[in-house]
Design a protein around this motif. Structure first.
Motif, short mmCIF file in Angstrom:
data_model
loop_
_atom_site.label_atom_id
_atom_site.label_comp_id
_atom_site.label_asym_id
_atom_site.label_seq_id
_atom_site.Cartn_x
_atom_site.Cartn_y
_atom_site.Cartn_z
N VAL A 1 0.45 48.91 81.08
CA VAL A 1 0.52 48.86 79.66
C VAL A 1 1.76 49.09 78.84
O VAL A 1 2.29 48.17 78.24
N LYS A 2 1.97 50.49 78.99
CA LYS A 2 3.04 51.17 78.53
C LYS A 2 4.49 50.34 78.99
O LYS A 2 5.51 50.09 78.26
N ALA A 3 4.58 49.97 80.39
CA ALA A 3 5.67 49.62 80.94
C ALA A 3 6.15 47.98 80.33
O ALA A 3 7.09 47.78 80.34
N ARG A 4 4.81 47.33 79.90
CA ARG A 4 5.26 46.01 79.30
C ARG A 4 6.05 46.25 77.98
O ARG A 4 6.86 45.14 77.72
N ASP A 5 5.97 47.23 77.54
CA ASP A 5 6.83 47.23 76.20
C ASP A 5 8.40 47.75 76.42
O ASP A 5 9.38 47.43 75.54
N VAL A 6 8.69 48.01 77.80
CA VAL A 6 10.07 48.73 77.83
C VAL A 6 10.61 48.00 79.04
O VAL A 6 11.99 47.81 79.40
N ASP B 1 -2.91 52.23 82.51
CA ASP B 1 -2.02 52.79 81.36
C ASP B 1 -0.99 52.65 81.59
O ASP B 1 -0.06 52.22 80.63
N MET B 2 -0.11 52.94 82.58
CA MET B 2 1.16 52.78 82.99
C MET B 2 1.76 51.22 82.85
O MET B 2 2.86 51.36 82.14
N ASP C 1 6.29 59.83 82.25
CA ASP C 1 6.79 58.88 80.99
C ASP C 1 7.45 57.67 81.73
O ASP C 1 8.71 57.72 81.80
N ALA D 1 8.45 54.98 80.06
CA ALA D 1 9.52 54.65 79.31
C ALA D 1 10.61 55.60 79.41
O ALA D 1 11.84 54.89 79.66
#
Length: 217
Positions: free
Chosen positions: A73-78, A70-71, A141, A143
């Motif tokens: 996946v979220k990191a790819r946006d930021v 999950d980390m 978090d 992001a």
């Protein structure tokens, strides 16, 4: 540092920006603190501190995140780059690839369970460039971590008795650059045994401009 007057800092920043020749790129504003009577091999002399500036410089900062699940996946946006466990394992023995990553990434944020592997593969390439892998808790978090490190600079005294870091860019408000400088100086003061005597000179300059010394009391 109480012996560094705010008006002197502001004056030096303005002079440094005004004296800087115009370039076709956005120049950084750098702070250089020259030290004296410091043993670089002593605990006090081993200055290696991360400072989070109150005002983020208007410069691109490449953040790399080493994570899975999950980390990741979220990191790819930021983040500018995400390195998975599988890719990290592929770096074992591949110094050339590790060097490319170290050159590209300004900060490498690593999920804590991957720190041992990152230490073996990336740390040898990061260290000579004055960079470090930064541990990130699994439930953090990401992001927020990434955004925080976009305003981070490293204070490091290595071979010479001085530290240097970016404190802004030429298009920023002078007042914001001054506040960033004071944050760096306050951090440095906390590391020095006697800041008033250990600080020999404080200089401000742009990337291509002449140095301007801050007059201290």
């Amino acid at each position: 540092m109480s012996f560094v007057p705010r008006e002197a800092v502001e004056k030096a920043v303005r002079e440094a920006i005004e004296a800087s020749p115009r370039r076709n790129f956005k120049q950084s504003v750098d702070l250089v603190v020259v030290l004296r009577d410091i043993d670089l091999k002593s605990p006090q002399g081993r200055i290696r501190e991360v400072v989070f500036l109150p005002h983020k410089p208007n410069k691109k900062v490449n953040i790399c995140v080493v994570a899975d699940g999950d980390m990741a996946v979220k990191a790819r946006d930021v983040a500018e780059r995400v390195i998975t466990r599988e890719e990290l394992q592929g770096l074992v023995g591949n110094r050339k690839a590790a060097k490319k990553i170290a050159e590209f990434c300004d900060w490498v944020l690593v999920r804590t369970d991957l720190m041992p592997l990152a230490g073996r593969t990336l740390a040898p390439a990061l260290g000579p460039r004055g960079k470090i892998p930064v541990p990130v808790p699994p439930n953090a978090d990401i992001a927020g971590f990434v955004e925080r490190y976009r305003a981070a600079v490293m204070l490091r005294a290595k071979d010479q008795p001085q530290v240097m870091c970016r404190v802004g860019t030429e298009d920023m408000k002078v007042e914001d650059i001054v506040e960033n400088i004071y944050k760096v100086l306050a951090t440095l003061e906390g590391k020095l045994p006697n800041a008033r005597n250990n600080v020999a000179r404080i200089i401000v300059k742009t990337t291509m401009g002449p140095p301007v010394e801050i007059m201290v009391r």
